[in-house]
Motif scaffolding. Structure first.
Motif, PDB file in Angstrom:
ATOM      1  N   ALA A  65       0.831  -1.205   0.000  1.00 30.58           N
ATOM      2  CA  ALA A  65       0.000   0.000   0.000  1.00 30.58           C
ATOM      3  C   ALA A  65       0.866   1.254   0.000  1.00 30.58           C
ATOM      4  O   ALA A  65       0.509   2.275  -0.607  1.00 30.58           O
ATOM      5  CB  ALA A  65      -0.928  -0.006   1.221  1.00 30.58           C
ATOM      6  N   VAL A  66       2.022   1.177   0.651  1.00 25.32           N
ATOM      7  CA  VAL A  66       2.930   2.319   0.684  1.00 25.32           C
ATOM      8  C   VAL A  66       3.613   2.482  -0.672  1.00 25.32           C
ATOM      9  O   VAL A  66       3.837   3.609  -1.129  1.00 25.32           O
ATOM     10  CB  VAL A  66       3.971   2.157   1.815  1.00 25.32           C
ATOM     11  N   VAL A  67       3.925   1.372  -1.325  1.00 19.69           N
ATOM     12  CA  VAL A  67       4.485   1.442  -2.683  1.00 19.69           C
ATOM     13  C   VAL A  67       3.517   2.168  -3.607  1.00 19.69           C
ATOM     14  O   VAL A  67       3.906   3.017  -4.416  1.00 19.69           O
ATOM     15  CB  VAL A  67       4.797   0.027  -3.219  1.00 19.69           C
ATOM     16  N   GLN A  68       2.234   1.854  -3.469  1.00 20.69           N
ATOM     17  CA  GLN A  68       1.220   2.507  -4.301  1.00 20.69           C
ATOM     18  C   GLN A  68       1.103   3.992  -3.970  1.00 20.69           C
ATOM     19  O   GLN A  68       0.834   4.820  -4.855  1.00 20.69           O
ATOM     20  CB  GLN A  68      -0.125   1.809  -4.116  1.00 20.69           C
ATOM     21  N   LEU A  69       1.316   4.330  -2.689  1.00 20.14           N
ATOM     22  CA  LEU A  69       1.288   5.733  -2.283  1.00 20.14           C
ATOM     23  C   LEU A  69       2.479   6.477  -2.887  1.00 20.14           C
ATOM     24  O   LEU A  69       2.344   7.621  -3.321  1.00 20.14           O
ATOM     25  CB  LEU A  69       1.307   5.833  -0.751  1.00 20.14           C
ATOM     26  N   GLY A  70       3.625   5.787  -2.902  1.00 21.15           N
ATOM     27  CA  GLY A  70       4.826   6.353  -3.500  1.00 21.15           C
ATOM     28  C   GLY A  70       5.811   6.905  -2.487  1.00 21.15           C
ATOM     29  O   GLY A  70       5.429   7.736  -1.659  1.00 21.15           O
ATOM     30  N   TYR A  71       7.052   6.419  -2.550  1.00 24.80           N
ATOM     31  CA  TYR A  71       8.100   6.940  -1.669  1.00 24.80           C
ATOM     32  C   TYR A  71       8.656   8.253  -2.238  1.00 24.80           C
ATOM     33  O   TYR A  71       8.595   8.472  -3.449  1.00 24.80           O
ATOM     34  CB  TYR A  71       9.230   5.909  -1.543  1.00 24.80           C
ATOM     35  N   PRO A  72       9.200   9.114  -1.379  1.00 19.84           N
ATOM     36  CA  PRO A  72       9.325   9.019   0.080  1.00 19.84           C
ATOM     37  C   PRO A  72       8.007   9.336   0.785  1.00 19.84           C
ATOM     38  O   PRO A  72       7.141  10.013   0.218  1.00 19.84           O
ATOM     39  CB  PRO A  72      10.383  10.065   0.408  1.00 19.84           C
ATOM     40  N   VAL A  73       7.880   8.829   2.023  1.00 21.83           N
ATOM     41  CA  VAL A  73       6.681   9.073   2.821  1.00 21.83           C
ATOM     42  C   VAL A  73       7.082   9.551   4.209  1.00 21.83           C
ATOM     43  O   VAL A  73       8.221   9.367   4.647  1.00 21.83           O
ATOM     44  CB  VAL A  73       5.804   7.808   2.953  1.00 21.83           C
ATOM     45  N   ILE A  74       6.129  10.154   4.879  1.00 18.95           N
ATOM     46  CA  ILE A  74       6.277  10.535   6.286  1.00 18.95           C
ATOM     47  C   ILE A  74       5.437   9.583   7.118  1.00 18.95           C
ATOM     48  O   ILE A  74       4.249   9.399   6.857  1.00 18.95           O
ATOM     49  CB  ILE A  74       5.806  11.980   6.530  1.00 18.95           C
ATOM     50  N   VAL A  75       6.072   8.954   8.106  1.00 22.88           N
ATOM     51  CA  VAL A  75       5.378   8.069   9.041  1.00 22.88           C
ATOM     52  C   VAL A  75       5.260   8.800  10.369  1.00 22.88           C
ATOM     53  O   VAL A  75       6.263   9.297  10.899  1.00 22.88           O
ATOM     54  CB  VAL A  75       6.142   6.742   9.223  1.00 22.88           C
ATOM     55  N   LYS A  76       4.044   8.909  10.894  1.00 23.65           N
ATOM     56  CA  LYS A  76       3.864   9.679  12.126  1.00 23.65           C
ATOM     57  C   LYS A  76       2.811   9.044  13.034  1.00 23.65           C
ATOM     58  O   LYS A  76       1.859   8.417  12.563  1.00 23.65           O
ATOM     59  CB  LYS A  76       3.450  11.113  11.799  1.00 23.65           C
ATOM     60  N   PRO A  77       2.982   9.192  14.358  1.00 24.11           N
ATOM     61  CA  PRO A  77       1.916   8.790  15.271  1.00 24.11           C
ATOM     62  C   PRO A  77       0.669   9.622  15.011  1.00 24.11           C
ATOM     63  O   PRO A  77       0.772  10.797  14.640  1.00 24.11           O
ATOM     64  CB  PRO A  77       2.503   9.087  16.662  1.00 24.11           C
TER      65      PRO A  77
END
Length: 311
Positions: free
Chosen positions: A127-139
């Motif tokens: 799902a993150v690949v589909q979103l596309g890198y780079p990404v921000i991961v946050k609480p």
């Protein structure tokens, strides 16, 4: 008036809260107030500490869970002690980043949309690949950029997700938007001078950039009139939509000259280096006077709310 400066708490932002509280204590006008420091160590001790302090008003220097999420606000209302800033509803909404984004999106305010995972069991790298890198991961809750990580490729994803999940029941994964970072402090429903932010040693405005000396360049900026108008509209719409009161700070990124709202802070930092006091100073409001205004505005707001409730 006996002013209790409530600081510390149990969240990951405890250190920042103590810095905020210490600055407030140093800056409060002793000719107007008797200042009572209240350092919270445990959730279970809060009510006892506040009651024993015998305060007339609570100046909140808390950040994060059990401070900025409506819990303390609700407890103070039960005790009949007025407090600074937004009420229970706005505090709770703004602490929940996912809920904030859903409401902003519904109202047509642009905000980064990505993945919402309710724990490590939702882990789905595809799902993150589909979103596309780079990404921000946050609480999903919390602030001060604690636990937020920039993930550039898949091998970095799992450790980032695990860290974020250790700090919050749910997490967000969003596209990393590149653009000018700005923040919009709001006082009594009016936008204060906009501050532009440039991280000096990081790729984004992380914890170190925020709180380490020389970590970021933060200064009042002028935007082209059409862009400034869109920024103003987005910031004030967010403030009103989420029922914020007295003061708040809306963090925005200018992506292709469009304001994208990142989050809304109902108890923004008030350390000596914090953004809201810098903006207020640029508007001709020194720190001590800013505290006076926060107290007066909050007293008026609480009396208005509680008076309506009694009726």
């Amino acid at each position: 008036m006996r002013i209790g400066v409530i600081m510390g708490g149990i969240s990951s932002e405890r250190e920042v809260s103590v810095q905020t509280g210490t600055e407030m204590i140093n800056q409060l006008d002793r000719s107007q107030y008797e200042v009572i420091p209240i350092l919270i160590e445990k959730r279970t001790d809060f009510l006892t500490q506040v009651q024993q302090a015998g305060i007339d008003f609570a100046l909140l220097a808390l950040h994060g869970q059990f401070g900025e999420d409506g819990t303390v606000q609700g407890a103070l209302e039960t005790l009949g002690i007025p407090y600074t800033g937004s009420g229970v509803l706005a505090s709770s909404l703004c602490m929940n980043k996912h809920m904030t984004k859903m409401l902003l999106k519904t109202a047509g305010v642009q905000t980064p949309m990505g993945l919402y995972w309710q724990g490590i069991d939702d882990y789905d790298p595809q799902a993150v690949v589909q979103l596309g890198y780079p990404v921000i991961v946050k609480p999903n809750s919390g602030g001060s950029s604690i636990g937020i990580q920039l993930v550039k490729e898949e091998k970095e994803l799992l450790p980032a997700v695990q860290k974020a999940c250790s700090m919050s029941e749910a997490i967000l994964i969003e596209p990393h938007l590149k653009g000018a970072e700005i923040t919009c402090p709001i006082l009594d429903g009016e936008l204060l001078p906009i501050i532009g932010i440039r991280s000096m040693h990081s790729e984004w405005f992380d914890y170190h950039a925020k709180y380490e000396a020389g970590g970021a360049e933060e200064k009042v900026i002028s935007l082209p009139p059409t862009i400034e108008q869109r920024v103003r509209e987005a910031a004030l719409a967010s403030y009103r939509l989420l029922h914020c009161k007295v003061y708040a700070r809306v963090d925005i990124i200018l992506y292709q000259d469009e304001p994208i709202v990142l989050e809304v802070n109902t108890l923004p930092g008030m350390t000596a280096n914090s953004l809201l006091p810098k903006s207020a100073a640029a508007a001709g409001i020194p720190y001590t006077q800013l505290l006076d205004r926060l107290i007066a505005l909050s007293l008026h707001e609480r009396m208005k709310e509680w008076g309506a409730f009694k009726e």
